[in-house]
Each structure stands twice: as C-alpha cells, then as structure tokens.
Write a protein that holds these residues in place. Structure first.
Motif, mmCIF file in Angstrom:
data_model
loop_
_atom_site.group_PDB
_atom_site.id
_atom_site.type_symbol
_atom_site.label_atom_id
_atom_site.label_comp_id
_atom_site.label_asym_id
_atom_site.label_seq_id
_atom_site.Cartn_x
_atom_site.Cartn_y
_atom_site.Cartn_z
ATOM 1 N N TYR A 174 -0.874 1.553 8.089
ATOM 2 C CA TYR A 174 0.468 1.449 7.345
ATOM 3 C C TYR A 174 0.982 -0.091 7.560
ATOM 4 C CZ TYR A 174 0.198 6.434 6.388
ATOM 5 O OH TYR A 174 -0.288 7.541 6.107
ATOM 6 N N PRO A 175 1.214 -1.111 6.810
ATOM 7 C CA PRO A 175 1.627 -2.298 7.163
ATOM 8 C C PRO A 175 3.124 -2.130 7.357
ATOM 9 C CG PRO A 175 1.218 -2.256 4.528
ATOM 10 C CD PRO A 175 0.506 -0.698 5.446
ATOM 11 N N LEU A 176 3.833 -2.714 8.469
ATOM 12 C CA LEU A 176 4.839 -2.828 8.880
ATOM 13 C C LEU A 176 5.724 -3.460 7.793
ATOM 14 C CD1 LEU A 176 5.290 -2.782 12.809
ATOM 15 C CD2 LEU A 176 6.337 -1.193 11.337
ATOM 16 N N GLY A 177 5.280 -4.442 7.252
ATOM 17 C CA GLY A 177 5.960 -5.454 6.440
ATOM 18 C C GLY A 177 6.246 -4.560 4.979
ATOM 19 N N ARG A 178 5.670 -3.258 4.780
ATOM 20 C CA ARG A 178 6.097 -2.803 3.559
ATOM 21 C C ARG A 178 6.756 -1.617 3.895
ATOM 22 N NH1 ARG A 178 2.196 -2.423 -0.234
ATOM 23 N NH2 ARG A 178 3.830 -1.890 -1.475
ATOM 24 N N PHE A 179 7.612 -1.750 5.043
ATOM 25 C CA PHE A 179 8.866 -0.715 5.223
ATOM 26 C C PHE A 179 10.131 -1.311 5.280
ATOM 27 C CE2 PHE A 179 5.041 1.640 6.952
ATOM 28 C CZ PHE A 179 5.648 2.957 7.166
ATOM 29 N N ALA A 180 10.924 -0.749 4.364
ATOM 30 C CA ALA A 180 12.359 -1.242 4.528
ATOM 31 C C ALA A 180 13.038 -0.794 5.705
ATOM 32 C CB ALA A 180 13.086 -0.644 3.155
ATOM 33 N N VAL A 231 11.105 -0.645 -4.866
ATOM 34 C CA VAL A 231 11.633 -0.599 -3.473
ATOM 35 C C VAL A 231 10.137 -0.595 -2.648
ATOM 36 C CG1 VAL A 231 13.751 0.243 -3.954
ATOM 37 C CG2 VAL A 231 11.679 1.710 -3.549
ATOM 38 N N PRO A 232 9.984 -1.075 -1.594
ATOM 39 C CA PRO A 232 9.006 -0.849 -0.348
ATOM 40 C C PRO A 232 8.619 0.740 -0.414
ATOM 41 C CG PRO A 232 10.495 -2.344 0.265
ATOM 42 C CD PRO A 232 11.113 -1.650 -0.688
ATOM 43 N N PRO A 233 7.262 1.051 -0.293
ATOM 44 C CA PRO A 233 6.765 2.311 -0.366
ATOM 45 C C PRO A 233 7.385 3.031 1.010
ATOM 46 C CG PRO A 233 4.728 0.821 0.146
ATOM 47 C CD PRO A 233 6.115 0.194 -0.351
ATOM 48 N N GLY A 234 7.610 2.353 2.222
ATOM 49 C CA GLY A 234 7.822 2.771 3.207
ATOM 50 C C GLY A 234 9.204 2.716 3.764
ATOM 51 N N VAL A 271 13.608 7.024 15.952
ATOM 52 C CA VAL A 271 13.509 6.622 14.411
ATOM 53 C C VAL A 271 12.833 7.475 13.638
ATOM 54 C CG1 VAL A 271 13.640 3.938 15.236
ATOM 55 C CG2 VAL A 271 11.421 5.087 14.863
ATOM 56 N N VAL A 272 13.209 7.285 12.346
ATOM 57 C CA VAL A 272 12.430 8.127 11.234
ATOM 58 C C VAL A 272 11.522 7.235 10.298
ATOM 59 C CG1 VAL A 272 12.817 9.742 9.496
ATOM 60 C CG2 VAL A 272 14.548 9.766 11.340
ATOM 61 N N ALA A 273 10.381 7.533 9.991
ATOM 62 C CA ALA A 273 9.464 6.828 9.108
ATOM 63 C C ALA A 273 9.132 7.471 8.287
ATOM 64 C CB ALA A 273 8.416 6.363 10.064
ATOM 65 N N ALA A 274 9.233 7.197 7.023
ATOM 66 C CA ALA A 274 8.783 7.733 5.798
ATOM 67 C C ALA A 274 7.729 6.723 5.042
ATOM 68 C CB ALA A 274 10.050 8.185 4.841
#
Length: 454
Positions: free
Chosen positions: A86-92, A14-17, A60-63
C-alpha cells in the motif's frame, strides 16, 4: 461551533487511504459481542502509554478503500502498509489533534420518520396522565399516525434529512429506523421507501424495520374484535406487501399490555419470519408483558425497552445467551427519563446474567425526542448504572449486533467498515461526562470524511 455535512461522503476525488494520527486515545472495541464483565472492555490504546501523540509507537488508524486496514503503533503500521504494497503517498493524513477516536456510534432503535410533534403531552404527563391513558384518548402514537398518513414522501424525506444531520453531528454513523406511523399498508410502504432512499443517499447507513404492529389504528378501535382483526390485517395484508417491496430487514411488534399480547406478537413475528424478515420487538416497556420471554423463545435479534421485565423473562434471556443464542437487550434510557418514570431497565442485572446490553435513543416525537446517542449514554450512566466504558460498548459493538451488523460495523478492526468519530476530548470516558455538549470534531463513514467541524 459550525460544522459541514458532506452528503453521502461523496464529492471531489480523495485518496483511497486514510491515516488518522495525533490521537490521545484510540478505542477500538475490538473482539465481538460483549457480555458479562466483558461489557466494559473497550480495548483502549493511549498516546500517553506510547510517550505522546507524536511518538513512533503512538496509536494510529489506517483505512483503505473504505475499510479498516489496521490499528496500532504508527511506526509499525507505516512499515506494514509499505511491506503489504500500500503506497503511503496514497494515504491522506487526518490529525486528531489530541482527541479521541472511537467507532462510529450505532443507534439500534429509532422512529426516524413521522409528521407533527407532541409537545402538549409533556404537560399532560406533568399533570399525571399516563402513556396508555394518552393513547386511549386518541393522542400519543395515534396523533402521529394521523399526521404521518397525511404527509407526502417529500415532506417525510425532508424531515428525515434534518434529523439524520442531527444524529451525524452527535457521532452516529448507522441507525435502525422503523415504520409504524402508518398502520395501513400504503403509508407503511411509503415510510419504508423513504427510509431506504435516505439510507442510499447517506452518509448515515439505515437498517429499515417494519413496525405495522405499533398500535391498533383508530378505524379498528371501535370494533369488538378490533385488535384481533388488526393482527390479521398485519399478517394477511401488510406483511405480504412489505415483503414484496423488499425494503425492510426486520419486523418489530409493540408487545405490551394495552397494545399486543405475547401470543399476538408471536403470530406476527413468526409470519414475518416466513417472509424472511428478522424478528425484534418492543418488550416490557411499561409492565411485564411476556416480551422478554418471547424474544428468547423465538430467537429475536433484539428485545428493546425492557424497563419492566419479569424475573422469568430475564432468566429466559440469560439462558438463551448461555446457549449461544443471545438476544441483545436494547435499552432506551432517554425514554424512561423523558416519561419521568421512577423505574428504569435493570441494566446491571442483565450484565450480571450474561445478557448483552445495547443502548439507543428511541428517537420519536412523543416519548424520546432526542437524536443524541451521547445523551442516551449519559442517561445510561446516571439512571441505569452503566460505566462510561460499558455505555460506549452498548452504543457501538453491541448496538451493531442489535441491528444484525456486528460483523461489519461497531468496532475498529481489520476488514470492517471504516466508520469512526474523532471526539474533541482526550478520553472516551468524557463522552457521557459532558451532557449534551458538542463533542464531535470529525465523522468518517466508510473511509470518507462526512462531517468536519471548522
């Protein structure tokens, strides 16, 4: 409604974010242990105040990699994420679909592992039998001890997994779990080992507690010095074995008239401290027994039950809190409810005196056979007089402090574990409002979706 439990939160890559969007409300409970009037401060962010769940300033919540990165307005957070590298593309993206996001619930008092059941005791109580009367007749804890001693580790583990899934389905992401149904070293160690393995497998995190002094076992009860002899057994035999095993974090004692006196409890807990085990105790559940006073005296992390504390005990805990040595009052409203008691823990007095209040289920086969923290929250509102916000604080950040993990879990703050729940309600105030309803939509543990309702 069906749901899927994802063991340990593991599986496909899964993506790290993780970015949680579309929430009607995000309740962070940020700001540390709550006492006094702050017990009702849940730090609520709403989409309505931002112009709707899709508005740029909606919460929103970012992890990232299992930890909370930030909580705040969507547009600001996205800008911060990119500016910090932190690349936004790595966030699900996880759509809350108008639900409410809260920290994962923390159950600070459970008896997770046992064998057998005690449904016959419900009818005994309906006919007027009391807790200690049932115990003295060989029922209660002692009947569970007999069944548990005979149970294999595999049987206990299967039982534990079944009820952990139930807890997860109600939004619980961390629990404390006690031994205490062995009352001799071999079974106590077996219980602690199974608890450890279940926690390692996940997804629910488990804090193990040694409760060898839960009751005096049958083989000691006919001896003239039975209770005192068993106290020596706990101190001289069981504690060294538990410490050598290295699984337990806490030591607990049932400090109650008819179980263990305050002096006996003190001796056990001080001996346990010498082995590195942190003290906590069952205190003043049935009658004032000196448990609250003892908890304040020795600096226990938590004093649990407290349905019948003395005025002196409440004062001792209030003075400890004022001195910066707070003992969390972990109240167990489902227990007094299931025991059909007409008195309950004086939650409002604790809050007014500046004592931090947590709530737990006391999940066990005899006096509180419920694994639902939301139900415990409902009863806390109806029987203890907590508001819904106070109940949420009691089941999150204060409960986290009651298990020694207040710096790690219990609130949605940068750097803490990304443990949270998406509820199928527009506000957290509705969690205790719908008794026994299935309100959980999604559970995230350390940044991974571990339960998803389809």
């Amino acid at each position: 409604m069906t749901f899927r439990v994802i063991p340990g939160g593991r599986g496909e890559a899964v993506p790290p974010g993780l970015l949680v969007v579309g929430a009607a409300e995000v309740v962070t409970v940020a700001g540390g242990l709550r006492t006094g009037t702050a017990q009702s401060d849940v730090a609520r962010l709403t989409a309505a105040d931002a112009g709707g769940p899709d508005a740029p300033s909606a919460p929103v919540v970012a992890a990232w990699e299992g930890r909370i990165l930030a909580v705040g307005p969507r547009a600001d957070l996205e800008n911060v994420i990119e500016s910090e590298g932190y690349p936004l593309g790595r966030f699900a993206r996880l759509d809350a679909r108008g639900g409410t996001v809260t920290p994962g619930l923390v159950d600070p008092h459970t008896h997770l592992l046992f064998a057998g059941s005690r449904e016959d005791e419900l009818e005994l109580r309906q006919r007027g039998a009391g807790y200690m009367e049932i115990l003295a007749a060989g029922g209660g804890i002692l009947s569970t001890v007999a069944a548990t001693r005979a149970a294999s580790a595999e049987t206990l583990a299967a039982h534990g997994r079944r009820w952990l899934d139930e807890m997860l389905a109600h939004g619980t992401t961390t629990i404390e779990a006690k031994s205490g149904y062995g009352l001799e070293l071999a079974t106590e160690l077996r219980l602690l080992e199974v608890v450890h393995e279940l926690g390692k497998a996940g997804p629910i995190e488990i804090v193990p507690t040694f409760l060898g002094a839960h009751a005096v076992p049958p083989e000691y009860r006919l001896r003239p010095d039975g209770t005192e002899a068993y106290v020596r057994s706990v101190i001289d035999e069981q504690l060294p074995g538990v410490a050598a095993q290295g699984r337990a974090r806490f030591c607990d004692v049932f400090c109650e008239e008819g179980a263990f006196t305050a002096d006996q409890s003190r001796r056990i807990l001080l001996a346990a401290s010498g082995f590195g085990l942190l003290p906590r105790l069952h205190a003043d559940e049935l009658v004032p027994s000196g448990g609250a006073e003892l908890a304040a005296e020795i600096g226990a992390t938590s004093a649990d039950h407290l349905a019948a504390p003395s005025d002196r005990g409440i004062t001792a805990m209030a003075e400890a809190a004022a001195d910066g040595r707070p003992v969390v009052a972990t109240l167990l409203p489902a227990t007094t409810w299931f025991l059909m008691k007409d008195h309950h823990a004086p939650a409002r007095r604790f809050i007014e005196r500046g004592i931090p209040v947590a709530i737990g289920t006391d999940f066990n086969p005899g006096t509180s056979p419920t694994a639902s923290m939301p139900l415990a929250m409902t009863i806390a509102c109806l029987s203890l007089g907590l508001t819904p916000d106070e109940a949420l604080v009691a089941g999150t950040i204060n409960a986290a402090h009651a298990v020694g993990l207040g710096d790690e879990i219990g609130s949605l703050e940068g750097g803490k574990a990304a443990d949270f729940v998406i509820w199928n309600v527009p506000t957290s105030r509705q969690i205790p409002y719908w008794p026994a309803a299935d309100l959980v939509r999604t559970v995230v543990k350390r940044g991974r979706v571990v339960l998803d309702r389809g």
